[in-house]
Design a protein around this motif. Structure first.
Motif, PDB file in Angstrom:
ATOM      1  N   GLY A   1       5.928  -8.876   0.714  1.00  0.00           N
ATOM      2  CA  GLY A   1       6.896  -8.044   1.687  1.00  0.00           C
ATOM      3  C   GLY A   1       8.273  -8.399   0.961  1.00  0.00           C
ATOM      4  N   PRO A   2       9.349  -7.901   1.574  1.00  0.00           N
ATOM      5  CA  PRO A   2      10.696  -7.842   0.955  1.00  0.00           C
ATOM      6  C   PRO A   2      11.123  -9.416   0.963  1.00  0.00           C
ATOM      7  CG  PRO A   2      10.716  -7.214   3.240  1.00  0.00           C
ATOM      8  CD  PRO A   2       9.096  -7.114   3.032  1.00  0.00           C
ATOM      9  N   ASN A   3      12.006  -9.549   0.001  1.00  0.00           N
ATOM     10  CA  ASN A   3      13.165 -10.821  -0.113  1.00  0.00           C
ATOM     11  C   ASN A   3      13.667 -10.982   0.961  1.00  0.00           C
ATOM     12  OD1 ASN A   3      14.758 -12.833  -1.119  1.00  0.00           O
ATOM     13  ND2 ASN A   3      14.239 -12.335  -2.991  1.00  0.00           N
ATOM     14  N   LEU A   4      13.589 -12.176   1.753  1.00  0.00           N
ATOM     15  CA  LEU A   4      14.279 -12.310   3.052  1.00  0.00           C
ATOM     16  C   LEU A   4      15.378 -13.359   2.794  1.00  0.00           C
ATOM     17  CD1 LEU A   4      11.247 -12.654   5.543  1.00  0.00           C
ATOM     18  CD2 LEU A   4      12.624 -10.511   4.930  1.00  0.00           C
ATOM     19  N   THR A   5      15.667 -13.739   1.699  1.00  0.00           N
ATOM     20  CA  THR A   5      16.867 -14.848   1.543  1.00  0.00           C
ATOM     21  C   THR A   5      18.134 -14.218   2.031  1.00  0.00           C
ATOM     22  OG1 THR A   5      15.658 -15.226  -0.765  1.00  0.00           O
ATOM     23  CG2 THR A   5      17.980 -15.941  -0.328  1.00  0.00           C
ATOM     24  N   ARG A   6      18.514 -13.281   2.142  1.00  0.00           N
ATOM     25  CA  ARG A   6      19.616 -12.695   2.580  1.00  0.00           C
ATOM     26  C   ARG A   6      19.613 -11.587   3.718  1.00  0.00           C
ATOM     27  NH1 ARG A   6      23.647 -14.416  -1.166  1.00  0.00           N
ATOM     28  NH2 ARG A   6      25.307 -13.122  -0.126  1.00  0.00           N
TER      29      ARG A   6
ATOM     30  N   VAL B   1       0.866  -0.926  -0.092  1.00  0.00           N
ATOM     31  CA  VAL B   1      -0.121   0.106  -0.044  1.00  0.00           C
ATOM     32  C   VAL B   1       0.840   1.192   0.062  1.00  0.00           C
ATOM     33  CG1 VAL B   1      -2.147  -1.007   1.139  1.00  0.00           C
ATOM     34  CG2 VAL B   1      -0.134  -0.246   2.560  1.00  0.00           C
ATOM     35  N   GLY B   2       1.820   1.229  -0.448  1.00  0.00           N
ATOM     36  CA  GLY B   2       2.713   2.242  -0.685  1.00  0.00           C
ATOM     37  C   GLY B   2       3.520   2.776   0.649  1.00  0.00           C
ATOM     38  N   GLU B   3       3.566   1.912   1.820  1.00  0.00           N
ATOM     39  CA  GLU B   3       3.910   2.194   3.105  1.00  0.00           C
ATOM     40  C   GLU B   3       5.512   2.311   3.291  1.00  0.00           C
ATOM     41  OE1 GLU B   3       3.409  -2.187   3.512  1.00  0.00           O
ATOM     42  OE2 GLU B   3       2.747  -0.526   2.115  1.00  0.00           O
ATOM     43  N   GLY B   4       6.028   1.694   2.239  1.00  0.00           N
ATOM     44  CA  GLY B   4       7.469   1.758   2.491  1.00  0.00           C
ATOM     45  C   GLY B   4       8.181   0.404   3.387  1.00  0.00           C
ATOM     46  N   ILE B   5       9.224  -0.244   2.545  1.00  0.00           N
ATOM     47  CA  ILE B   5       9.824  -1.240   3.319  1.00  0.00           C
ATOM     48  C   ILE B   5      11.237  -1.187   3.492  1.00  0.00           C
ATOM     49  CG2 ILE B   5      10.061  -3.846   3.573  1.00  0.00           C
ATOM     50  CD1 ILE B   5       7.322  -3.986   1.943  1.00  0.00           C
TER      51      ILE B   5
ATOM     52  N   PHE C   1       1.592   4.462   6.895  1.00  0.00           N
ATOM     53  CA  PHE C   1       2.920   4.120   6.716  1.00  0.00           C
ATOM     54  C   PHE C   1       2.961   2.943   7.606  1.00  0.00           C
ATOM     55  CE2 PHE C   1       4.115   8.783   5.705  1.00  0.00           C
ATOM     56  CZ  PHE C   1       3.847   8.436   4.169  1.00  0.00           C
ATOM     57  N   ARG C   2       2.092   2.470   8.407  1.00  0.00           N
ATOM     58  CA  ARG C   2       2.269   1.313   9.302  1.00  0.00           C
ATOM     59  C   ARG C   2       2.107   0.233   8.476  1.00  0.00           C
ATOM     60  NH1 ARG C   2       2.674   2.748  14.440  1.00  0.00           N
ATOM     61  NH2 ARG C   2       1.827   4.839  15.108  1.00  0.00           N
ATOM     62  N   SER C   3       2.810  -0.908   8.911  1.00  0.00           N
ATOM     63  CA  SER C   3       3.207  -2.318   8.275  1.00  0.00           C
ATOM     64  C   SER C   3       1.481  -2.871   8.381  1.00  0.00           C
ATOM     65  CB  SER C   3       4.231  -3.233   8.933  1.00  0.00           C
ATOM     66  OG  SER C   3       3.845  -4.468   8.348  1.00  0.00           O
ATOM     67  N   ILE C   4       1.405  -3.656   7.141  1.00  0.00           N
ATOM     68  CA  ILE C   4       0.190  -4.385   7.057  1.00  0.00           C
ATOM     69  C   ILE C   4       0.383  -5.741   7.500  1.00  0.00           C
ATOM     70  CG2 ILE C   4      -0.766  -3.011   5.289  1.00  0.00           C
ATOM     71  CD1 ILE C   4      -0.147  -5.287   3.388  1.00  0.00           C
ATOM     72  N   MET C   5       1.562  -6.158   7.747  1.00  0.00           N
ATOM     73  CA  MET C   5       1.900  -7.451   8.368  1.00  0.00           C
ATOM     74  C   MET C   5       1.338  -7.821   9.825  1.00  0.00           C
ATOM     75  SD  MET C   5       5.953  -9.038   9.107  1.00  0.00           S
ATOM     76  CE  MET C   5       6.199 -10.155  10.244  1.00  0.00           C
ATOM     77  N   PRO C   6       0.825  -8.921   9.929  1.00  0.00           N
ATOM     78  CA  PRO C   6       0.027  -9.278  10.969  1.00  0.00           C
ATOM     79  C   PRO C   6       1.024  -9.612  12.137  1.00  0.00           C
ATOM     80  CG  PRO C   6       0.004 -11.271   9.442  1.00  0.00           C
ATOM     81  CD  PRO C   6       0.447  -9.946   8.827  1.00  0.00           C
ATOM     82  N   ALA C   7       0.388  -9.362  13.464  1.00  0.00           N
ATOM     83  CA  ALA C   7       1.282  -9.733  14.587  1.00  0.00           C
ATOM     84  C   ALA C   7       1.165 -11.412  14.812  1.00  0.00           C
ATOM     85  CB  ALA C   7       0.910  -8.981  15.891  1.00  0.00           C
TER      86      ALA C   7
END
Length: 338
Positions: A227-232, A60-64, A283-289
């Motif tokens: 969400g962002p690529n977490l491979t590294r 949602v354009g919140e930035g990561i 700008f808050r994350s949409i990732m669940p807790a």
């Protein structure tokens, strides 16, 4: 006045009224057509955003990893014609040319803030990027006029997410090899975290799948792109404590502490702390807790796993130019931001 003159005058006024009505109708028609064309552009732009930009700038354009793009300063509503043209020019040039920095995600803690030195790649075909001029115009139109709920509709498209595995098995009736599709499992995640035993690595990957992290994040060859690529991830995440807090409750983070608030690149560094404060609800994350879905031990294991991914031995070896304080950390480069 003669009858002929009266008729001529009446016809003249009738013509004037007809022309005025036509002008008003045509003006409204052109306005509607222009709005419809812009909506079509914004829709195409939302698809382009989902396929190319979401992984760094957020669903949602919140930035990561890249800065937030759902900002009032980038919207056309309420702006003058000159301001709209200025915004359009800035966004177009930034997308086309990118911004300098490290090819891997590079965050540093400086003065109590997270600074980013990550490169944003060039996107224009004229600069060896993947987007042509029309696609960039569509993307800019989305950023300036579009609905930020749109990109998530396209995030799970097959071309941008790998959430299934295709295997070939022998049909017992025909003896022929046939393709079968199944969901990704922990065994498919081809990564291994440093500092963990084989058993701990396997358990962490099981958590990554069972907690549906794989639906949004890429890990190795599989996963989503919401969400962002977490491979590294271990090369750029700030600390073990940060990751544990993040997994437990991302919404507890203020925008200026959950990700970089200062971006370096061309010219003067951009500090978005005040923008975060003014528009922080966007700008808050949409990732669940996950604090109620996982035990503290499971959260700690998953955090250790993420912190062990990538070239963690050299995590602090490369410092960004011109900095002397803070902890340098590098990670997989998927872009900085405008």
């Amino acid at each position: 006045m003669s009858k002929r003159k009266v008729v001529a005058l009446a016809l003249l006024w009738a013509l004037i009224l007809i022309l005025q009505g036509y002008w008003l109708f045509e003006s409204q028609r052109m306005t509607r057509a222009s709005a419809a064309a812009r909506d079509e552009q914004a829709t195409r732009g939302a698809q382009i955003y989902a396929q190319n930009c979401m992984v760094c700038h957020g669903p949602v354009g919140e930035g990561i990893i890249g800065p937030p793009l759902n900002r009032e300063e980038f919207r056309a509503e309420g702006k003058t014609g000159i301001q709209v043209a200025t915004i359009q020019d800035f966004l177009t040039k930034t997308i086309a040319r990118g911004r300098p920095g490290f090819d891997r995600n590079t965050w540093q803690i400086e003065g109590g803030k997270i600074h980013s030195y990550t490169r944003m790649p060039t996107w224009a075909t004229s600069d060896n990027g993947p987007l042509n001029e029309q696609q960039i115009r569509d993307l800019v139109t989305f950023l300036m006029y579009g609905d930020w709920k749109e990109p998530s509709k396209y995030a799970a498209a097959p071309e941008v997410a790998r959430l299934t595995v295709t295997e070939y098995v022998t049909n017992p009736d025909t003896g022929q090899q046939e393709p079968r599709t199944r969901a990704v499992t922990a065994e498919d995640l081809d990564v291994k975290a440093a500092g963990l035993t084989d058993e701990e690595n396997q358990e962490a990957k099981k958590l990554f799948v069972t907690m549906n992290c794989v639906q949004c994040h890429t890990l190795g060859s599989y996963g989503g792109v919401v969400g962002p690529n977490l491979t590294r991830a271990g090369e750029w995440l700030p600390s073990q404590e940060f990751v544990e807090r993040w997994i437990a409750n991302p919404q507890a983070f203020a925008p200026w502490e959950r990700m970089p608030s200062v971006w370096h690149g061309q010219g003067t560094p951009v500090d978005l702390t005040e923008t975060y404060r003014k528009e922080q609800d966007k700008f808050r994350s949409i990732m669940p807790a996950f604090e109620n879905a996982m035990s503290p031990e499971q959260i700690r294991l998953l955090a250790r796993f993420l912190m062990g991914l990538g070239d963690v031995e050299n995590r602090n070896a490369a410092a960004a130019p011109g900095t002397t304080e803070g902890t340098g950390s590098q990670g997989q480069g998927q872009g900085g931001g405008a």
